[in-house]
Design an enzyme around this catalytic site. Structure first.
Site, PDB file in Angstrom:
ATOM      1  N   GLY A   1       0.784  -1.235   0.000  1.00 23.58           N
ATOM      2  CA  GLY A   1       0.000   0.000   0.000  1.00 23.58           C
ATOM      3  C   GLY A   1       0.813   1.280   0.000  1.00 23.58           C
TER       4      GLY A   1
ATOM      5  N   ASP B   1      -5.687  -0.645  -1.998  1.00 25.99           N
ATOM      6  CA  ASP B   1      -6.343  -1.626  -2.863  1.00 25.99           C
ATOM      7  C   ASP B   1      -7.586  -2.214  -2.247  1.00 25.99           C
ATOM      8  OD1 ASP B   1      -4.950  -3.189  -0.827  1.00 25.99           O
ATOM      9  OD2 ASP B   1      -5.449  -4.925  -2.065  1.00 25.99           O
TER      10      ASP B   1
ATOM     11  N   ASP C   1      -5.486   2.386  10.434  1.00 23.30           N
ATOM     12  CA  ASP C   1      -6.894   2.015  10.606  1.00 23.30           C
ATOM     13  C   ASP C   1      -7.095   1.520  12.042  1.00 23.30           C
ATOM     14  OD1 ASP C   1      -9.544   1.406   9.864  1.00 23.30           O
ATOM     15  OD2 ASP C   1      -9.006  -0.567   9.118  1.00 23.30           O
TER      16      ASP C   1
ATOM     17  N   PHE D   1     -14.350   2.623   3.313  1.00 23.00           N
ATOM     18  CA  PHE D   1     -13.296   1.827   2.676  1.00 23.00           C
ATOM     19  C   PHE D   1     -12.849   2.537   1.411  1.00 23.00           C
ATOM     20  CE2 PHE D   1     -11.167  -1.448   0.317  1.00 23.00           C
ATOM     21  CZ  PHE D   1     -10.368  -1.992   1.312  1.00 23.00           C
TER      22      PHE D   1
ATOM     23  N   ASP E   1       0.352   3.517   4.112  1.00 28.21           N
ATOM     24  CA  ASP E   1      -0.733   4.188   3.403  1.00 28.21           C
ATOM     25  C   ASP E   1      -1.812   4.667   4.352  1.00 28.21           C
ATOM     26  OD1 ASP E   1      -1.529   1.587   4.044  1.00 28.21           O
ATOM     27  OD2 ASP E   1      -2.209   1.052   2.037  1.00 28.21           O
TER      28      ASP E   1
END
Ligand code: IMP
Ligand code: MG
Length: 189
Positions: free
Chosen positions: A51, A166, A110, A159, A107
Site C-alpha cells: 500500500g 487496494d 486504521d 473503505f 498508506d
C-alpha cells in the site's frame, strides 16, 4: 483552447475523497515537515508494502536527505475490507536499523494493529529515533492505541482505494483516493 474536462469518475467509486492535486500538495508539505524534523540527517525509511509504495516513492522525491530504503510486508486483508485479528510479518527488514533514524511509512492507519506491531518490533532494535508517517488516518477505527507523527489526511470510516490502496489488489494505480462502492466490495477472483 477547449475547456479542460475533469476526469470521469471510475465506475467502481462512489465518490472521490482526495483528489490528485490535493495529494500532491500534501505530499509536498509533508516533505517540508520531514526536512524540518530531520534537517540534514540520513533517514532509514521503512515502507510497508504494497500500500505505501506510491506514497513513499512520491514522498522521498520531496526530500534531499540521504535515504536508505527498506520494505516490509505483513499479512494482508486478502479479498476483504476488514482486517482479521493480529497481522503477521511475512517479509521483514533487510537493513540494520540500530542507531539509525527510522521513518516508517504506511498508506493508512486504521485499527492500529499493523503499525503498533511494526513499531514495537523496530523499537526493539534500538534505532536512534523512530517516527511514523501515514498518508491517511481513520481515527475512529482504532482498536489498538496508536498515533502517527505525521498524517496526510484524516478521513471518515469508509473503505477507500487508489494511490496505493487496494481492494483485492485492484485500484492501486488510481491517481486519486476514492470511496469504493459497496456493490464492488465483493470478493474478486
Ligand atoms: P490496521 O492494522 O487495521 O491499522 O490496517 C492497516 C492496513 O489495512 C493498511 O496498511 C491497509 O493496507 C489496510 N487498510 C485499512 N483501511 C483500508 C482502506 O480503507 N482501504 C484499503 N486498505 C485499507
Ligand atoms: Mg497496507
Amino acid at each position: 483552447m477547449p475547456a479542460k474536462k475533469s476526469p470521469a469518475l471510475h465506475p467502481d467509486l462512489a465518490s472521490v475523497l482526495v483528489t490528485k492535486a490535493q495529494i500532491s500538495r500534501r505530499v509536498k508539505s509533508l516533505g517540508r515537515e520531514l526536512k524540518r524534523i530531520y534537517g540534514d540527517e540520513e533517514i532509514t525509511v521503512v515502507a510497508i508494502m504494497n500500500g505505501a509504495i506510491l506514497f513513499t516513492a512520491d514522498l522521498l522525491r520531496e526530500i534531499d536527505n540521504a535515504v536508505r530504503l527498506d520494505c516490509i510486508r505483513t499479512t494482508s486483508y486478502g479479498n476483504a475490507t476488514e482486517s482479521h485479528g493480529t497481522p503477521k510479518l511475512v517479509h521483514g527488514l533487510t537493513l540494520d536499523v540500530t542507531d539509525r533514524h527510522v521513518l516508517i511509512v504506511d498508506d493508512i492507519l486504521d485499527t492500529g494493529r499493523t503499525l503498533s506491531l511494526i513499531a514495537s518490533m523496530i523499537r526493539g532494535m534500538q534505532p536512534a529515533s523512530l517516527r511514523v508517517c501515514v498518508l491517511l488516518d481513520k481515527k475512529g477505527r482504532r482498536v489498538v492505541p496508536f498515533e502517527a507523527d505525521l498524517v496526510g489526511f484524516q478521513i471518515p470510516d469508509k473503505f477507500v482505494v487508489g494511490y496505493g490502496l487496494d481492494f483485492a489488489e485492484r485500484y492501486r494505480n488510481l491517481t486519486h483516493i476514492g470511496v469504493l462502492k459497496t456493490s464492488r466490495q465483493k470478493v474478486h477472483a
